[in-house]
Design an enzyme around this catalytic site. Structure first.
Site, PDB file in Angstrom:
ATOM      1  N   ASP A 143     -50.918 -75.412 -33.240  1.00  0.00           N
ATOM      2  CA  ASP A 143     -50.912 -73.978 -32.922  1.00  0.00           C
ATOM      3  C   ASP A 143     -51.474 -73.175 -34.079  1.00  0.00           C
ATOM      4  OD1 ASP A 143     -50.488 -71.646 -31.608  1.00  0.00           O
ATOM      5  OD2 ASP A 143     -48.328 -71.884 -31.369  1.00  0.00           O
TER       6      ASP A 143
ATOM      7  N   ASP B 254     -54.883 -70.211 -28.160  1.00  0.00           N
ATOM      8  CA  ASP B 254     -55.015 -70.607 -29.559  1.00  0.00           C
ATOM      9  C   ASP B 254     -54.084 -71.775 -29.898  1.00  0.00           C
ATOM     10  OD1 ASP B 254     -52.669 -69.256 -29.359  1.00  0.00           O
ATOM     11  OD2 ASP B 254     -52.946 -67.985 -31.105  1.00  0.00           O
TER      12      ASP B 254
ATOM     13  N   LYS C 229     -41.258 -60.339 -35.319  1.00  0.00           N
ATOM     14  CA  LYS C 229     -42.340 -61.276 -34.997  1.00  0.00           C
ATOM     15  C   LYS C 229     -43.253 -60.770 -33.890  1.00  0.00           C
ATOM     16  CE  LYS C 229     -43.428 -65.899 -33.316  1.00  0.00           C
ATOM     17  NZ  LYS C 229     -42.949 -67.217 -32.884  1.00  0.00           N
TER      18      LYS C 229
END
Length: 1329
Positions: A1016, A1244, A1085
């Site tokens: 990742d 991604d 986050k």
């Protein structure tokens, strides 16, 4: 308007000259005409207008006669000075200016701040006449005393000459035609100085618009604009006059030395800016013609889009008529459109070609001749399709003479078309190609079509070596023989021919009770009745439409209702009832789905009728030679192999093209017709569940209205009786459209923008908003999308299978009571009970009623959400269970930014933790020496426990918990249940099982693993920003720089926010004190992750608010204030950490703002050549009229509307970054495929076998460096300059020129980059990990 009224208006403005309030903006020649017309007109009106009328227009107060005369005299002097000043600027010579003798009238006058009453009384004067051409002549007369106006003018001459020598020496004067203006800066009331500037922002004063002076002001504004010239800005006598009237103590003075220096500096910067603009324009003009996209193409494209919807409607209507055999209807409709000139403009050559094909099949050449005449009348030229139809018709006539064919071929040559073009570019059905060839052979017996690949083999710089140097490429094979792949093709073809598939439901595993059996029987009886009622109602509705006398030029639904058999429409309607949520469905969504299902079946029937299926089978049979394990290694990519075979088998129908999409409105109209039919005709007995009720027939569907936000929305809802029957029956079968299922054979490779993926089901290469066409127009213009298409084909060629042991565990929990903790939705029986209360009960207080209503709404919402989640899980698990023993594939397409997605919507690897966990690679590979270690590291990553640890630290941690891992694998539901506490529990359990199997094998290095290991990106959006800006600090924060342990940007921001909070808490800020101990990585986050993708402070506050609510200990009354406070700190922290990112983001945002303000949507091209356009326009409403309800469509993608500036500018930075991360993924996919790796991605997050993780990591880093080694921002700047700044606006005298120049300078000023070395990414372990 008379000059006298100007004077009166000036008095109202506290005696300041009106010329101080507004600014002249125009070319110098225009000044002369304007001033002359203004002065002469004013004098004439003053002389001719009766005094009484003048007085009524000016004021109710009768002023003194002498004061009025002096006031007019001063205004007259002002006009003379302006006139002379203009000539001075033009000729650099000061003219002799004399005051003009005029007839004086009474005007209001106040001595305050005005000229002294002791001034000259205006005796005989020398009058200056200015002709229309601007030349000056003088009539000799007695001269008046020189005034301060004249003195100032003389002084200005000396100053100006001095400045020209010292400041602007060497600067050439620009011609008036190329002059530019700048938006005039506004002066505040009371400002004492105003300057005339012909290059700078300072402007000549003009008369300000008022209620009574609007006409004159409009005339001035239209006729006068500022002009670019090297003459320096100087202070005018007008501003000195205003200054003196306000400040009586100031004496007459010239421009001081400081003012001269300032003016000189301004002049230098202006000259520099103008030189920069001129240089940019020169560069752009040199590049004219080299760019694919030019401004000259835009009007044509806009016109095409403007008529696009109607053209598509006409095109699809004619095709439908022809398909059902309504040739006469189609012919009448076309003629009715052609006869009326306004409707004829909507027709294009392709529409006439539809009828030509019909007449060609019938062999009636005279009708085709008439079509050619109609084309000429419409001002259109025949294209390859027109000539192809003519030649086909000639080929069907055995008695045709050669001379007719020769005439046709000669006419083609005159139009610049060749016979080879007909065979290579036309779309042929059935035997049309053979007939065309037969006609050509009458003239040229030995002719054979020279088919060639028309695609331009011009690759983007990033992939030139990939396509031209293939010596080391090793394309992977599938673990199937050719025969097995051919058999799988036949199975998939059958499914797509049927368009639907019925599978077993996983709920069918439940024990069957008497109640369930009864409900299933009742539902079966009802379906049997509906299948009798609906066909009859459908036929009656069609008969009504055929008998309705509608004018020929009106579009009619009738042909769309004849495309399929009646029973097929009925099946589609009944299927929609069975799949409808218990809470109901929006009429618009339900109608769209119904119409889309009809279109899909129609497209499949079209291909069957055109005899495409047989040829498709032949080509696919040869194509399997590339993929099968029992064939030799191939040197071609799947796309290249398919094109090669298709070119070799060119006879017969054409596979690509020929499909026309239905307009969104047609799909909706057809769908609403079917919904109306169901609502009116489908009924059920009211006592079917309770015999005590009175028996009567009641509708099973209700059309009602509900509110979505502030908009009223039509809704279709099931009757509670039917909804209860469906829930309790828990039927054992589910029916799906074939395209929601994974494919049983490898997908057809994408070979063009219109062909690929499924065998028969129509699929778009680029997903778009319903009705948007601008993306397709852009893609059709693309010369080469090979790299993009090949990457999609590589992703689609990955074979998958089901992890059966894990699926069985999940189904067992699903059929029990579900588990919210494990993301398994519970059944409806576990939903909260909806409380009942009587709102009319007087015993309830108003506050109690409001509370009860909220509780009811909350329970209903929760119940509806649970049902939706339950059905979604049911579909996924049922499909997975159906495919449990199969190998399958996911065809891929992409969104408008280039991000790739699997086409099947339910079961795919982009889904939730559950769906990812039950999918594994069909191909297995040995673990090798490091494979088991990668499985363990991957497991720790899934738990989320050691994100700050090194890879070695994670591996060591995994080894210490091997007992828990093995226990989880052996006893997932009865053991310690360690896996349930992971961030991704089901994937963690699947990984535990794989590790247990490998660890217990005799040799773990030889163990064949099917498990996908993920790598990742570390906040991938910020990684791209840091690389773009070569930002060292930002690159370090997101792991572009090698480090011993991973750098966690989220923890870094959280730490910075905590430091700021502690400082505020010490200063006594209450909310900072409340937040003590609650700020952590999880809270910030999501906001940090999405800031790079354009989240606003409002959106960020909502994200933080949600995280704070999840903390049980945090006081809920402070959530609002805390979220406001924290989002401010997060944004401030990110701005400090990523300075380069913010500069690039601001540049992208401002560029998009100026582009959209100029009336254009933002477009760009990715480094792989994929064109992207943002489809955000101002929303317009369109009313779709239907029997059941008029639907108000909110259309935000209409290119006729101006761009939505807010959406365009906010979306450009995140969309641009998304296009870069998709480019990186595509490059990685291509190079992994050439290295023989199995590779898939979730944006991604890259997946591969444990054996090949190291190889994939190497490729991933190399391609990131290669991507950002390109001058991405510079290329973007160049493209945007060519696209939006190709020459200034035709009228450079207005505001548009200022915006053009501002955009030109902004786009040319690419943000500066830092000194980060991209090569460091190769050594960064945690770049992707």
């Amino acid at each position: 308007m008379s000059l006298l009224r100007v004077c009166a208006f000036a008095k109202c403005l506290n005696r300041r000259s009106l010329f101080e309030k507004c600014a002249f903006r125009g070319s110098l020649p225009d000044y002369c005409q304007l001033c002359v017309s203004l002065r002469n007109g004013a004098v004439r009106r003053i002389s001719e207008t009766p005094l009484r009328f003048q007085r009524s227009n000016v004021s109710a107060v009768r002023p003194k006669t002498e004061d009025g005369k002096k006031r007019v005299l001063e205004q007259n002097q002002l006009l003379d000075v302006l006139e002379a000043r203009i000539h001075q600027l033009q000729a650099d010579v000061i003219l002799d200016v004399q005051r003009t003798k005029v007839q004086f009238v009474k005007a209001p006058f106040s001595g305050k701040g005005g000229p002294s009453g002791k001034g000259p009384k205006g005796g005989p004067q020398e009058k200056t006449d200015i002709t229309k051409s601007g030349q000056t002549g003088s009539k000799v007369g007695p001269k008046s005393q020189p005034t301060r106006w004249m003195e100032k003018l003389s002084e200005e001459k000396k100053i100006k000459l001095k400045k020209q020598q010292n400041v602007l020496n060497g600067i050439k004067a620009k011609p008036a035609a190329k002059s530019k203006g700048r938006k005039s800066s506004s002066m505040l009331p009371g400002t004492s100085h105003k300057t005339i500037s012909i290059t700078a922002k300072k402007t000549v004063p003009v008369i300000k618009e008022g209620r009574s002076s609007k006409k004159l002001a409009d005339e001035i504004r239209d006729a006068v604009t500022s002009t670019a010239s090297p003459v320096t800005a100087v202070t005018t006598a007008v501003s000195h006059k205003a200054s003196k009237s306000k400040q009586k103590k100031m004496k007459k003075h010239s421009i001081n030395e400081e003012g001269q220096k300032q003016t000189a500096t301004d002049a230098e910067s202006i000259a520099k800016e103008m030189a920069e603009v001129e240089e940019l324009e020169r560069r752009l003009n040199q590049q004219a013609g080299q760019s694919v996209y030019s401004r000259e193409e835009e009007p044509q494209q806009k016109d095409t889009v403007r008529a696009g919807d109607l053209q598509t409607s006409i095109h699809s209507y004619l095709e439908a008529c022809v398909f059902v055999g309504e040739i006469e209807r189609a012919h009448r409709f076309l003629l009715s459109q052609h006869r009326v000139r306004s409707r004829r403009k909507l027709l294009n050559t392709g529409i006439y070609n539809i009828m030509m094909k019909v007449w060609a099949k019938k062999g009636t050449l005279n009708q085709i001749g008439r079509m050619f005449i109609l084309l000429e009348e419409a001002g259109l030229k025949p294209d390859l399709g027109s000539y192809g139809s003519a030649l086909e018709c000639m080929g069907r006539d055995p008695s045709l003479s050669q001379r007719t064919v020769k005439r046709c071929l000669n006419q083609m040559m005159e139009d610049g078309l060749t016979v080879d073009d007909v065979f290579s570019k036309c779309v042929f059905h059935q035997d049309e190609r053979d007939m065309v060839l037969k006609a050509v052979h009458l003239v040229q017996p030995d002719y054979q079509p020279n088919l060639h690949n028309t695609a331009n083999e011009c690759y983007p710089p990033l992939v030139i070596d990939y396509y031209t140097q293939r010596a080391d490429h090793h394309y992977p094979k599938l673990d199937f023989t050719q025969e097995e792949l051919q058999e799988r093709f036949k199975q998939q073809l059958q499914i797509e021919q049927a368009c639907t598939i019925t599978i077993d439901s996983v709920e069918g595993c439940k024990p069957v009770t008497k109640r369930i059996t009864k409900m299933r029987e009742l539902l079966a009886d009802q379906r049997a009745q509906w299948q009798k009622i609906l066909p009859q109602a459908f036929r009656e509705s069609k008969m009504i439409l055929t008998k309705t006398h509608i004018r020929n030029y009106k579009l009619n639904l009738y042909p769309y209702l004849c495309l399929l058999e009646d029973w097929e429409y009925v099946d589609i309607m009944i299927q929609s009832i069975m799949n409808m949520p218990s809470s109901g469905e929006s009429l618009k969504i339900l109608a769209r789905d119904l119409g889309h299902r009809v279109y899909t079946k129609y497209s499949v029937r079209q291909k069957n009728k055109n005899q495409i299926e047989e040829k498709l089978g032949n080509i696919y049979s040869e194509y399997t030679d590339l993929l099968a394990k029992d064939s030799k290694a191939a040197a071609l990519l799947p796309r290249e192999q398919w094109c090669k075979i298709e070119m070799e088998q060119s006879s017969g129908p054409t596979l690509q093209g020929g499909e026309s999409n239905w307009p969104y409105t047609v799909t909706l109209e057809l769908g609403t017709f079917m919904v109306d039919l169901m609502v009116k005709n489908l009924k059920i007995n009211s006592d079917i569940l309770d015999p005590t009720h009175e028996r009567k027939l009641i509708p099973i569907l209700y059309h009602m209205y509900t509110f979505r936000s502030t908009r009223q929305v039509g809704f279709i809802k099931l009757h509670p009786i039917l909804s209860q029957m469906l829930q309790e029956a828990m039927e054992t079968k589910l029916t799906f459209d074939s395209y929601v299922m994974p494919m049983l054979c490898p997908p057809i490779p994408w070979t063009s923008t219109k062909f690929g993926a499924y065998l028969l089901t129509p699929t778009k290469l680029m997903r778009t908003i319903d009705g948007a066409t601008q993306h397709e127009l852009l893609l059709d213009k693309c010369q080469n999308l090979h790299a993009v298409l090949d990457s999609l084909n590589q992703l689609g060629n990955c074979a998958w299978r089901i992890n059966k042991p894990l699926l069985d565990i999940i189904i067992s929990i699903f059929n029990d009571k579900g588990s919210e903790k494990l993301d398994i939705p519970p059944p409806p029986s576990e939903a909260p009970k909806i409380p009942y209360f009587n709102p009319h009960d007087p015993s309830y207080a108003a506050s109690e009623k409001a509370l009860m209503k909220r509780e009811v709404m909350k329970a209903k919402k929760k119940s509806s959400e649970m049902h939706s989640m339950r059905m979604d899980a049911l579909y996924k698990l049922s499909i997975a269970n159906y495919m449990r023993d199969e190998i399958f594939w996911f065809p891929h397409n992409m969104d408008f930014r280039g991000r790739t997605y699997p086409c099947p919507p339910y079961l795919n690897h982009l889904g939730s933790d559950v769906t990812r966990a039950i999918l594994v690679f069909a191909e297995g590979k040995k673990l090798g020496p490091r494979g088991l270690d990668w499985l363990k590291i991957h497991l720790v990553n899934l738990t989320g426990l050691k994100k700050k640890s090194s890879l070695q630290g994670r591996l060591e941690y995994a080894n210490t918990i091997m007992e828990d891992i093995l226990d989880s694998a052996d006893n997932p539901l009865e053991g310690k249940k360690w896996w349930m506490n992971a961030d991704e529990p089901w994937q963690a359990l699947s990984c535990c099982m794989e590790i247990a199997n490998a660890a217990r094998s005799p040799d773990p290095t030889e163990f064949v693993s099917h498990f996908p290991v993920h790598q990742d990106g570390s906040c991938n959006g910020l990684q791209h920003y840091a690389a773009l800006g070569r930002d060292v600090i930002g690159a370090t924060s997101v792991n572009l720089v090698p480090c011993d342990v991973p750098q966690d940007v989220y923890s870094g921001v959280a730490q910075q926010v905590e430091e700021l909070r502690g400082r505020d808490a010490q200063q006594g800020l209450k909310i900072a004190q409340v937040l003590e101990g609650f700020i952590n990585r999880k809270v910030v986050k999501q906001t940090v992750m999405t800031v790079v993708y354009g989240v606003t402070r409002y959106g960020g506050r909502l994200q933080i608010e949600k995280r704070l609510k999840e903390i049980d200990e945090f006081p809920k009354e402070h959530v609002w204030d805390a979220s406001h406070y924290l989002v401010r700190l997060v944004f401030s922290g990110l701005k400090e950490m990523f300075t380069g990112t913010r500069e690039i983001q601001d540049w992208l945002t401002e560029s998009a703002r100026l582009i959209s303000k100029s009336g254009h949507t933002v477009e760009w091209v990715t480094p792989l050549g994929l064109p992207i356009i943002q489809p955000y326009h101002r929303t317009r409403s369109q009313i779709l009229k239907s029997t059941i309800q008029h639907i108000n469509l909110q259309i935000s993608h209409d290119t006729k509307e101006r761009p939505d500036t807010v959406k365009q500018k906010n979306a450009f930075p995140p969309n641009f970054i998304h296009s870069l991360d998709s480019t990186h993924m595509m490059l990685t996919a291509l190079h992994c495929y050439s290295a023989g790796l199995t590779f898939v991605s979730v944006h991604d997050c890259f997946w591969t076998h444990a054996l090949t993780v190291d190889t994939m990591n190497k490729v991933c880093r190399e391609q990131f460096i290669a991507l950002h080694g390109q001058p991405i921002l510079q290329d973007l700047s160049t493209f945007l300059l060519e696209k939006y700044c190709r020459g200034p606006p035709t009228e450079a005298r207005n505001k548009k020129y200022q915006e053009y120049r501002k955009l030109l300078l902004l786009l040319a000023k690419v943000p500066q980059t830092g000194n980060f070395d991209l090569q460091q990414v190769k050594e960064s372990t945690y770049f992707f990990s």
